[in-house]
Design a protein around this motif. Sequence first.
Motif, mmCIF file in Angstrom:
data_model
loop_
_atom_site.group_PDB
_atom_site.id
_atom_site.type_symbol
_atom_site.label_atom_id
_atom_site.label_comp_id
_atom_site.label_asym_id
_atom_site.label_seq_id
_atom_site.Cartn_x
_atom_site.Cartn_y
_atom_site.Cartn_z
ATOM 1 N N VAL A 88 1.732 12.193 -35.435
ATOM 2 C CA VAL A 88 0.321 11.923 -35.113
ATOM 3 C C VAL A 88 -0.458 12.079 -36.420
ATOM 4 C CG1 VAL A 88 0.428 12.683 -32.699
ATOM 5 C CG2 VAL A 88 -0.053 14.364 -34.495
ATOM 6 N N LYS A 89 -1.731 11.759 -36.388
ATOM 7 C CA LYS A 89 -2.540 11.861 -37.601
ATOM 8 C C LYS A 89 -2.492 13.306 -38.160
ATOM 9 C CE LYS A 89 -7.062 10.282 -39.164
ATOM 10 N NZ LYS A 89 -7.565 11.437 -39.846
ATOM 11 N N GLY A 90 -2.054 13.448 -39.382
ATOM 12 C CA GLY A 90 -2.051 14.765 -40.045
ATOM 13 C C GLY A 90 -0.883 15.667 -39.705
#
Length: 430
Positions: A181-183
């Motif tokens: 996921v993002k990050g």
Amino acid sequence: MMTVQATNSVTAADEIDLDAPIFDPKAFRLNDEQAVIIATARELGQSVFAGRAGTYDREAKFPTENYRDLHRAGLLGIAIPSKHGGLGADYQTYAIAAAEIGRYCGATALTWNMHVCSTLWSGPLADDLDMDTATRTEHERRRAIHYKRIVDDGAIYSQPFSEGGAAAAGGVAFGTEARPVKGGWIVNGKKIFASLSGHADYYGVLCTEIAEGEKASRRNTLYLALPAKADGVSVVGDWDPLGMRGTVSRTLLFKNVFVPEDAALMPRGVYFQAAMRWPHMFLTLSPTYIGLAQAAYDFTVRYLRGEVPGTPPVKRRMYPTKQIAVAQMQIRLEQVKAIWFQAVTEARANPTKEQVLRAYAAQYSAMEGANEIATLAIRTCGGQAMLKSLALERIYRDSRCGSLMLPWTAELCLDRIGREALYETGESDD
Ligand SMILES: Cc1cc2nc3c(=O)[nH]c(=O)nc-3n(C[C@H](O)[C@H](O)[C@H](O)COP(=O)(O)OP(=O)(O)OC[C@H]3O[C@@H](n4cnc5c(N)ncnc54)[C@H](O)[C@@H]3O)c2cc1C
């Protein structure tokens, strides 16, 4: 010589006669730096850990106090490169130091192994593996974060990879999944027999990175440090085993646990590369059992000489049957030590087939040998020696557990030696 700083409640190292090293530095050609690190472990083990081992075992309690002492002595960072504040020990030095700890407290040595492997695999072992420059720079930055926590704050890492299926034996991809996921990642899954559960600050989880609709592959194994306090992490189940009771190896559950990218202890693809090219990474569970083998032998010699504290000074050494049994134990111990020392000395990337077969044989010899020697010790010392008030009974139970450790259980070592001795890579009879 490095000073061991330990809590004052127990006998200090300078007040007792120190045991001789399992591997005499001169005889085994260890350098001064190695000898100092190993002596630090031995002194701490004998003067402090030995006295606490019975309580941890009886109460199936994690050796928290020993970890504080390991931190003070610099030993939580034994394999952390010196530029990151660690002792910078190599594989061989770590293995021998761990054997010395195992001699006095099996559960401390085994759990310390899980912790140290987080640094050994991300440290000297990863340095041996292929990475492009950008990946190596990023790995260097990330591992500095983990190492600082350990060196400065005494953070404890564990290494749960067992899941109860074929993954821990190296057969299939880990069922614990990390969705990118993002990050970072969202982790879901379950680990069984997770030593240090409820006591480590970070769980070094082996899991499979898998995007929506993708098929799980061992190549996509990630090695992520999940904070024990992260939302979605829980410890469940009882812990009341035969031996290694202080390891507190309960079940870990991960439910939608978010971890940032800096949680990665190894870059993408590097764990799989390590498992293929650095097989001795799986031999690190064996030092504990070399220590237990030595402990069973040491106990027997002292007992037959009438020198075990807390027992009457009755000598039993004059009986020829006892002498023969001690001779058998000494021969077995030297055999196990010899193959094991050779195997840990030649641990490296891309070992030869002969070296890999020897590593399996060393693991088998250490795990089965420790229990054989402990069994002989019980038989030879007799009924009064197996009372729970003495260390031998615990050493015997702990020594039985070594052969069960995946991925190199005694059974799997036999399986691999037989197959790999008879078949070259890619050969089949079909
Ligand atoms: C004290 C202790 C501490 C532990 N600490 C940890 C830890 O910190 N982290 C961790 O990840 N694990 C840990 N383990 C777990 C250990 O590595 C094994 O995963 C566990 O003992 C497996 O138990 P099992 O009976 O479920 O194994 P199973 O998977 O049921 O296997 C039973 C036996 O069958 C054989 N076998 C398994 N797979 C295969 C195969 N593919 N081919 C042929 N034979 C096979 C093996 O000999 C194995 O011993 C610990 C175990 C103990 C006893």
